[in-house]
Design a protein around this motif. Sequence first.
Motif, mmCIF file in Angstrom:
data_model
loop_
_atom_site.group_PDB
_atom_site.id
_atom_site.type_symbol
_atom_site.label_atom_id
_atom_site.label_comp_id
_atom_site.label_asym_id
_atom_site.label_seq_id
_atom_site.Cartn_x
_atom_site.Cartn_y
_atom_site.Cartn_z
ATOM 1 N N SER A 70 36.613 36.581 47.697
ATOM 2 C CA SER A 70 35.826 36.828 46.493
ATOM 3 C C SER A 70 35.204 38.211 46.534
ATOM 4 C CB SER A 70 34.726 35.761 46.334
ATOM 5 O OG SER A 70 33.784 35.832 47.376
ATOM 6 N N LEU A 91 29.323 39.906 38.363
ATOM 7 C CA LEU A 91 30.655 39.359 38.117
ATOM 8 C C LEU A 91 31.255 38.943 39.453
ATOM 9 C CD1 LEU A 91 33.305 38.810 36.531
ATOM 10 C CD2 LEU A 91 33.869 41.240 36.887
ATOM 11 N N ARG A 122 34.411 37.492 41.299
ATOM 12 C CA ARG A 122 35.847 37.308 41.134
ATOM 13 C C ARG A 122 36.388 36.558 42.350
ATOM 14 N NH1 ARG A 122 38.629 42.087 41.271
ATOM 15 N NH2 ARG A 122 36.873 43.183 42.220
ATOM 16 N N TYR A 151 32.673 32.310 32.032
ATOM 17 C CA TYR A 151 33.715 32.311 33.057
ATOM 18 C C TYR A 151 35.090 32.344 32.403
ATOM 19 C CZ TYR A 151 35.182 27.484 32.190
ATOM 20 O OH TYR A 151 35.691 26.354 31.619
ATOM 21 N N GLU A 165 42.831 34.759 39.227
ATOM 22 C CA GLU A 165 41.454 34.983 39.644
ATOM 23 C C GLU A 165 40.526 34.203 38.730
ATOM 24 O OE1 GLU A 165 40.278 39.047 39.844
ATOM 25 O OE2 GLU A 165 41.574 39.518 41.550
ATOM 26 N N TRP A 170 36.881 34.398 37.157
ATOM 27 C CA TRP A 170 35.816 35.373 36.900
ATOM 28 C C TRP A 170 34.578 34.613 36.445
ATOM 29 C CZ3 TRP A 170 38.571 39.692 33.569
ATOM 30 C CH2 TRP A 170 39.515 40.344 34.384
#
Length: 271
Positions: free
Chosen positions: A32, A48, A50, A83, A93, A95
């Motif tokens: 992450s 943010l 990820r 999200y 991914e 987010w």
Amino acid sequence: MGQALCICSRGAITIDNKKYYFVQKLDEGGFSYVDLVEGAKDGRFYALKRILCHDRQARQEAQTEVEMHQMFNHHNILSLVAYAFVDSGGKTEAWLILPYIRKGTLWSVLEKLRDKGSLMPENQILKIFSGICSGLKAIHDKGYAHRDLKPTNVLLDEGDRPVLMDLGSMNCARIEVRGSREAMTVQDWAAQRCTISYRAPELFNVESHCIIDERTDIWSLGCVLYCMMMLEGPYDMIFQKGDSVALAVQNPVTIPPTCRGWTMKLKHLSF
């Protein structure tokens, strides 16, 4: 589920029709990354997160983390702003747009105190500890356990309000283990998801027939309290030295001679 529309050349993303501009990197883990972003419309800063989903199981784990955030509306648990799951170049991914808390983690505050040779004042410890207990109670009341409570997973705002984060290890509070195979599965999972120096004893050697419940969080909570008092966790040095934490947690915690006064104070605390 939110939709991510693009990452454009100006270094921006759009999630749920809201644009966010990249500002800088904040943190990076095994799978992450956390970036500081700014909302285009409101000018507010956000974090943010990820999460790289390298397989179907990782995607499900990320989805579970999203659901855990959505389950709670509590001032001591980090909320989820938006999200999306993004597919790019054959990879997925997750987010997560989260509130940005400028002061950082409890651990970063403790590190600064240690660098200055200072201790955290007792009233500040009690205020933070009470807030952590409040957030943890909200999680337990829903029938879940955090499973990875530690100073780096507690954010502090400017008023010292603690906010529990990193809900990716959360699962049902009560896990009934029936047989050696299930015990090994739980033990392997704990080895991957529960930080070793804050991990409860019952997660090191899971019995073949037992019940693992939210008391694992209470062990971790005690380690966090110790860390606020001593500026290091009770098993941090053992882990750093390469000694066995699994063996150490079977014995009483040793209070450093210079901190014996805390022992008497703890006997008079009630929460």
